[in-house]
Design a protein around this motif. Structure first.
Motif, PDB file in Angstrom:
ATOM      1  N   GLY A  63      14.989  10.141  50.817  1.00 48.93           N
ATOM      2  CA  GLY A  63      15.334  11.439  51.368  1.00 48.93           C
ATOM      3  C   GLY A  63      14.056  12.196  51.682  1.00 48.93           C
ATOM      4  O   GLY A  63      13.360  11.910  52.643  1.00 48.93           O
ATOM      5  N   ALA A  64      13.708  13.157  50.811  1.00 48.13           N
ATOM      6  CA  ALA A  64      12.477  13.931  51.009  1.00 48.13           C
ATOM      7  C   ALA A  64      11.350  13.470  50.093  1.00 48.13           C
ATOM      8  O   ALA A  64      10.269  14.039  50.105  1.00 48.13           O
ATOM      9  N   GLY A  65      11.609  12.457  49.257  1.00 49.04           N
ATOM     10  CA  GLY A  65      10.569  11.979  48.355  1.00 49.04           C
ATOM     11  C   GLY A  65      10.302  12.895  47.180  1.00 49.04           C
ATOM     12  O   GLY A  65       9.227  12.851  46.591  1.00 49.04           O
ATOM     13  N   THR A  66      11.283  13.729  46.798  1.00 48.04           N
ATOM     14  CA  THR A  66      11.077  14.655  45.680  1.00 48.04           C
ATOM     15  C   THR A  66      11.494  14.053  44.341  1.00 48.04           C
ATOM     16  O   THR A  66      11.437  14.740  43.325  1.00 48.04           O
ATOM     17  N   SER A  67      11.912  12.790  44.330  1.00 47.63           N
ATOM     18  CA  SER A  67      12.315  12.147  43.081  1.00 47.63           C
ATOM     19  C   SER A  67      11.178  12.171  42.071  1.00 47.63           C
ATOM     20  O   SER A  67      10.023  11.879  42.388  1.00 47.63           O
ATOM     21  N   LEU A  68      11.511  12.485  40.825  1.00 46.76           N
ATOM     22  CA  LEU A  68      10.516  12.569  39.751  1.00 46.76           C
ATOM     23  C   LEU A  68      10.547  11.355  38.830  1.00 46.76           C
ATOM     24  O   LEU A  68       9.926  11.356  37.766  1.00 46.76           O
ATOM     25  N   THR A  69      11.280  10.287  39.231  1.00 43.39           N
ATOM     26  CA  THR A  69      11.383   9.101  38.388  1.00 43.39           C
ATOM     27  C   THR A  69      10.989   7.824  39.128  1.00 43.39           C
ATOM     28  O   THR A  69      11.246   6.732  38.638  1.00 43.39           O
ATOM     29  N   GLY A  70      10.381   7.949  40.292  1.00 42.78           N
ATOM     30  CA  GLY A  70      10.057   6.757  41.069  1.00 42.78           C
ATOM     31  C   GLY A  70      11.265   6.169  41.758  1.00 42.78           C
ATOM     32  O   GLY A  70      11.273   4.991  42.112  1.00 42.78           O
ATOM     33  N   GLY A  71      12.296   6.977  41.987  1.00 40.43           N
ATOM     34  CA  GLY A  71      13.521   6.485  42.600  1.00 40.43           C
ATOM     35  C   GLY A  71      13.345   6.008  44.023  1.00 40.43           C
ATOM     36  O   GLY A  71      14.136   5.194  44.513  1.00 40.43           O
ATOM     37  N   ALA A  72      12.316   6.495  44.719  1.00 36.17           N
ATOM     38  CA  ALA A  72      12.061   6.076  46.101  1.00 36.17           C
ATOM     39  C   ALA A  72      10.785   5.244  46.208  1.00 36.17           C
ATOM     40  O   ALA A  72      10.222   5.113  47.296  1.00 36.17           O
ATOM     41  N   LEU A  73      10.344   4.654  45.088  1.00 35.61           N
ATOM     42  CA  LEU A  73       9.166   3.793  45.134  1.00 35.61           C
ATOM     43  C   LEU A  73       9.456   2.570  45.996  1.00 35.61           C
ATOM     44  O   LEU A  73      10.420   1.852  45.754  1.00 35.61           O
ATOM     45  N   PRO A  74       8.631   2.296  47.014  1.00 32.63           N
ATOM     46  CA  PRO A  74       8.892   1.156  47.902  1.00 32.63           C
ATOM     47  C   PRO A  74       8.600  -0.182  47.234  1.00 32.63           C
ATOM     48  O   PRO A  74       8.019  -0.255  46.143  1.00 32.63           O
ATOM     49  N   VAL A  75       8.997  -1.258  47.919  1.00 30.19           N
ATOM     50  CA  VAL A  75       8.525  -2.597  47.597  1.00 30.19           C
ATOM     51  C   VAL A  75       7.712  -3.074  48.794  1.00 30.19           C
ATOM     52  O   VAL A  75       8.019  -2.748  49.942  1.00 30.19           O
ATOM     53  N   ARG A  76       6.688  -3.843  48.544  1.00 26.07           N
ATOM     54  CA  ARG A  76       5.703  -4.124  49.593  1.00 26.07           C
ATOM     55  C   ARG A  76       6.206  -5.098  50.652  1.00 26.07           C
ATOM     56  O   ARG A  76       5.643  -5.163  51.747  1.00 26.07           O
ATOM     57  N   ASP A  77       7.229  -5.872  50.346  1.00 23.87           N
ATOM     58  CA  ASP A  77       7.792  -6.756  51.366  1.00 23.87           C
ATOM     59  C   ASP A  77       9.142  -6.251  51.858  1.00 23.87           C
ATOM     60  O   ASP A  77       9.936  -7.003  52.404  1.00 23.87           O
ATOM     61  N   GLY A  78       9.392  -4.956  51.671  1.00 21.69           N
ATOM     62  CA  GLY A  78      10.646  -4.348  52.112  1.00 21.69           C
ATOM     63  C   GLY A  78      10.400  -3.166  53.018  1.00 21.69           C
ATOM     64  O   GLY A  78       9.261  -2.815  53.322  1.00 21.69           O
ATOM     65  N   ILE A  79      11.475  -2.552  53.465  1.00 23.14           N
ATOM     66  CA  ILE A  79      11.364  -1.368  54.310  1.00 23.14           C
ATOM     67  C   ILE A  79      11.794  -0.131  53.532  1.00 23.14           C
ATOM     68  O   ILE A  79      12.593  -0.208  52.597  1.00 23.14           O
ATOM     69  N   VAL A  80      11.229   0.988  53.897  1.00 27.17           N
ATOM     70  CA  VAL A  80      11.740   2.287  53.483  1.00 27.17           C
ATOM     71  C   VAL A  80      12.620   2.799  54.616  1.00 27.17           C
ATOM     72  O   VAL A  80      12.179   2.875  55.765  1.00 27.17           O
ATOM     73  N   LEU A  81      13.862   3.105  54.300  1.00 29.03           N
ATOM     74  CA  LEU A  81      14.773   3.669  55.287  1.00 29.03           C
ATOM     75  C   LEU A  81      14.867   5.166  55.013  1.00 29.03           C
ATOM     76  O   LEU A  81      15.508   5.602  54.062  1.00 29.03           O
ATOM     77  N   SER A  82      14.164   5.941  55.832  1.00 31.81           N
ATOM     78  CA  SER A  82      14.052   7.387  55.633  1.00 31.81           C
ATOM     79  C   SER A  82      15.129   8.133  56.402  1.00 31.81           C
ATOM     80  O   SER A  82      15.383   7.855  57.571  1.00 31.81           O
TER      81      SER A  82
END
Length: 480
Positions: free
Chosen positions: A86-105
């Motif tokens: 979403g906006a990347g405001t997660s305080l627990t690493g909930g939006a931490l990417p993986v290096r061989d994956g995509i971030v869907l924003s």
């Protein structure tokens, strides 16, 4: 609390990224939906828990549910991991990417799709910010109740993922209590409608299942929220105390008396001093702790409720008491509370914001134990939290540049979270589990309960490619 290290990116991954970028652009028939360049992808390498980082293979920014469905279908065919953001405001690493994956924003999906003030409903895209929903409905004297401190930036999709709350959740509930329907895209790219604008729907409660699932079951692209009429008026009282435990006991007494304020917020001395320096909200910095207790209703109701709150507080010997007389004074008190997490950043180079829940009757005991734990670790802890619903947010201050200090802060946080579980609470009230608390899940849940979590996840995402590495600990023994 979990530490991560990342290997270097392989050449074949770089080549695959270019191939997938080309394919997604062709699929969506747009050139502006994929972020390819390393410098731009680095902007997505972490969320607000910036202790862990990983640059994603690609970032994709869709505009519509149809775009998301096509992207998910492609990633399913190509066996690509997807991390929703979403906006990347997660305080627990909930939006931490993986290096061989995509971030869907969801950053571009922020349109209001339908608004019915008569029915008090609004349908919005998942990237719509929390505060903008209330701003849109303000002319009709309506508002959206959940109000996280990050509400200016955080998105409704992220709120659903973490089941976010906020200061006013004591009276109005958290996200799950204020949404009625959602459009949901599965791991395979199928589009479903969950819930109903009528508020009731037949069959299993799939809305309840996806709320708080942290993007591990599928992606919410649209949501219908329930709006509420504004109260005739609201007024807070600021109460100061000589120690944390007295403030905690006062909270328990207010709730036990059957009074349900719209909010009860707690701030201790370290946070008070930082907030006052930062926001000039008029807080008494010589108190050990303060409560903001806000009530609402007609003027007569407000007067009666505030009298009752004052009477309940007296046995706990408040050293300070001030009722906001005007709307300007009220806004100033809340300005300070909303700025708390930013203000505490003045006290140390880094901090962890812990999120746990405890029963009201345990507040005084837990606050004493938190002081003992922080003293034992030699770390300052500033407490700012939603006391009314027992949602603690101890802020553990440290300096990551000092040897082993981050590890010490993580261990301190883990001990506080275990304390929450020990007194009958749980690991999260509104921030979710993410990466930060993943390895603590076996402390709260037994093995068979965790296996049921895995079974449910695999029913939605058999390959576990949606937001991998979050919520559930890595353990073959726990996998059914």
């Amino acid at each position: 609390m979990t530490s991560l290290t990342m290997p270097p990116v392989a050449e074949e991954t770089i080549a695959a990224a270019e191939h997938h970028a080309d394919q997604i652009e062709r699929l969506l028939e747009r050139k502006d939906v994929v972020v390819r360049h390393l410098d731009e992808r680095k902007l997505y390498e972490s969320d607000a828990l910036n202790s862990y980082t990983a640059v994603p293979m690609l970032v994709v920014l869709p505009y519509t549910t149809d775009d998301v469905a096509k992207i998910m279908a492609y990633c399913f065919r190509e066996k690509i991991a997807v991390v929703p953001r979403g906006a990347g405001t997660s305080l627990t690493g909930g939006a931490l990417p993986v290096r061989d994956g995509i971030v869907l924003s969801m950053a571009r999906m922020r349109a209001v799709l339908d608004y019915d003030p008569a029915s008090r409903l609004m349908r919005v895209q998942a990237g719509t910010t929390n505060l903008s929903i209330s701003d849109y409905a303000d002319g009709d004297n309506l508002f959206y109740a959940p109000d996280p401190s990050s509400q200016l930036a955080c998105t409704i999709g992220g709120n659903i993922a973490m089941n976010s709350g906020g200061a006013h959740s004591l009276k109005y509930g958290v996200t799950t209590n204020n949404i009625v329907a959602a459009t949901f895209v599965t791991a395979e790219g199928e589009v479903c409608t969950l819930g109903s604008a009528a508020g009731d729907s037949a069959g299993l409660d799939l809305m309840g299942i996806i709320t708080g699932s942290e993007g591990s079951l599928g992606l919410v692209t649209e949501v219908t929220v329930r709006l509420l009429p504004k109260a005739p008026g609201a007024r807070p009282i600021l109460l100061g105390f000589g120690d944390n435990a007295s403030a905690g006991s006062c909270v328990a007494a207010i709730i036990a008396a059957g009074i349900i304020p719209v909010a009860i917020e707690f701030m201790d001395k370290p946070s008070l001093q930082a907030i006052e320096h930062y926001a000039k909200a008029g807080y008494p910095t010589d108190c050990a702790a303060v409560l903001i207790v806000e009530v609402e209703g007609s003027e007569a109701e407000i007067d009666t409720l505030l009298e009752q709150v004052c009477a309940i507080a007296q046995p706990y010997q408040p050293t300070f008491q001030r009722i906001a007389k005007t709307e300007t004074e009220r806004e100033l008190l809340w300005k300070g509370r909303k700025a708390a997490f930013s203000a505490v950043g003045q006290l140390a180079p880094d901090y962890f914001c812990i999120d746990g829940v405890i029963p009201h009757g345990q507040l005084a005991h837990v606050l004493r134990k938190v002081e003992e734990i922080s003293t034992r670790y030699g770390l300052m802890v500033a407490n700012v939290f939603h006391a009314g619903d027992g949602n603690l947010h101890p802020l553990i201050l440290f300096d990551a540049n000092k040897d082993q200090e981050q590890e010490k802060a993580e261990a301190c946080g883990a001990e506080i979270l275990k304390l929450c579980v020990d007194v009958g609470g749980c690991l999260s009230g509104e921030h979710g589990i993410g990466v930060e608390k993943r390895d603590l899940m076996p402390y709260q849940f037994n093995a068979e309960t965790l296996r049921q979590h895995y079974r449910l996840r695999r029913a939605f995402d058999a390959e576990e490619r949606l937001n991998p590495g979050k919520i559930l600990p890595f353990s073959e023994e726990l996998r059914p």
